[in-house]
Design an enzyme around this catalytic site. Structure first.
Site, short mmCIF file in Angstrom:
data_model
loop_
_atom_site.label_atom_id
_atom_site.label_comp_id
_atom_site.label_asym_id
_atom_site.label_seq_id
_atom_site.Cartn_x
_atom_site.Cartn_y
_atom_site.Cartn_z
N ARG A 240 49.20 44.45 38.13
CA ARG A 240 48.29 44.41 38.29
C ARG A 240 48.09 45.84 39.09
O ARG A 240 48.62 46.67 39.37
CB ARG A 240 47.64 44.38 39.12
N GLU A 269 40.62 50.21 38.13
CA GLU A 269 40.13 50.64 36.59
C GLU A 269 39.29 49.88 36.82
O GLU A 269 38.67 49.06 38.06
CB GLU A 269 41.85 49.43 36.30
N HIS A 287 44.68 48.11 29.98
CA HIS A 287 44.71 46.45 30.66
C HIS A 287 44.45 45.79 28.94
O HIS A 287 43.89 45.24 29.20
CB HIS A 287 43.73 45.91 31.01
C1 DGY Z 1 45.32 38.62 32.76
O1 DGY Z 1 46.47 37.16 32.25
O2 DGY Z 1 45.86 38.65 34.14
C2 DGY Z 1 45.99 39.91 32.13
O3 DGY Z 1 45.81 40.76 33.28
C3 DGY Z 1 44.38 39.98 31.72
O4 DGY Z 1 43.75 40.47 30.80
#
Ligand code: DGY
Length: 329
Positions: A240, A269, A287
């Site tokens: 993240r 982001e 992402h």
């Molecule tokens: C998640 O599943 O947490 C991914 O980052 C979403 O795209």
């Protein structure tokens, strides 16, 4: 009996919306507008369920303003967009989509690490610019992945899937650091060694971040941590934004304090720190770690399964706060 009403907050596979319509009155969002917090609250009035993604924040204010809401089903394994304590207090069930994306996300983490170590994006840009005129012995020399020291920060399902790839597929020496240590038999199966965070930073040739975001993991990698890494090391973040201090990372990359970085997630982001955009030694992706078509379909299906089960008297397959009592319908 009136059918439950649900909001599908972002665009999603039409067949998933069609399936939800078999059970619910559905308001969907085929134009894929990202609702402001106020718009989200307005659209959730009278709704008992919501299918969300990481772009929808479910916090105490929203829950107080949406008293009929009973279930929020995130189409993501990460749920830092949910205030779970507030969901518990409000009696709202929260669900996520674990497992179905583990291998796909691990594939991508490994690919991003390899692209970073072997300078694939930088060399491709060079070729596209028409600058490739001859072979040279030192052109885009990077660092090996096979046999190198792989460090994994965060050792949940995805971290473990990456460890397997490294140890079994690439003969890497795998170390990890995590809030809790894995059982000895799991460590043996993965070929992974538990070390302190300081040891992990100091030893890794390639450091991969796979930990969840929380107040505790905010800027887990900042200037001080980057200074402890090898100058030849790479850093890959598929977890993240906010786990890495992006400004500190850009400064470290520019100064050569580490060799390169691969980033799929960013602080704030879809905005990307402008300094990162100017650096050659960073591979940037938007992402997409879980974005194989099959996996995104499986995530959407699981989010829908959770909503359907929870709002039709069943048991949601992947609850986050199983202990929470549902608000009365
Ligand atoms: C998640 O599943 O947490 C991914 O980052 C979403 O795209």
């Amino acid at each position: 009996m009136t059918r439950p009403r649900v909001l599908v907050a972002r665009a999603v596979f039409p067949e998933v919306v069609a399936r939800l319509r078999e059970h619910f009155d559905v308001e969907d969002n085929p134009s894929d507008i990202i609702y402001t917090p106020a718009e989200l609250i307005a659209r959730l009035q009278g709704k008992q369920g919501a299918l969300t993604t990481g772009s929808e924040r479910i916090g105490a204010d929203l829950l107080a303003a949406c008293p009929e809401l009973r279930v929020v089903a995130n189409m993501a394994v990460g749920y830092n967009n949910f205030d779970i304590a507030a969901c518990n207090a409000a009696g709202v069930l929260a669900t996520n989509t674990p497992d179905v994306l583990t291998e796909t996300t691990a594939d991508f983490g490994f690919a991003l690490m390899m692209a970073t170590a072997r300078r694939m994006a930088e060399s491709e840009r060079f070729l596209r610019r028409g600058e490739w005129t001859r072979w040279a012995y030192d052109m885009f020399t990077g660092s090996d992945v096979h046999g190198a020291a792989l460090g994994i920060l965060g050792m949940g399902r995805i971290g473990q899937a990456i460890a397997r790839r490294g140890a079994l597929g690439f003969g890497m020496q795998v170390s990890y650091h995590n809030r809790s240590r894995l059982p000895a038999e799991t460590e043996a199966e993965l070929g992974a060694r538990y070390v302190s965070k300081a040891e992990l930073l100091a030893q890794a040739d390639h450091l991969l971040l796979v930990l969840p975001y929380s107040a505790d993991s905010h800027h887990a990698i900042g200037a001080a941590e980057l200074a402890q890494m090898k100058p030849t090391a790479t850093l890959t973040n598929i977890a993240r934004g906010g786990i890495v201090d992006d400004a500190a990372l850009a400064a470290a990359l520019r100064a050569g304090r580490i060799a390169a970085a691969g980033l799929d997630v960013f602080e704030g982001e879809p905005a990307v720190h402008p300094d990162l955009l100017t650096l050659p030694n960073v591979v940037l992706t938007p992402h997409i770690a879980s974005a194989s078509l099959a996996t995104r379909r499986a995530m959407a299906k699981l989010a829908a399964d959770n909503l359907i089960a929870a709002l039709t008297g069943g048991v949601a397959p992947t609850p986050i706060n199983a202990a929470a009592l549902l608000r009365p319908s």
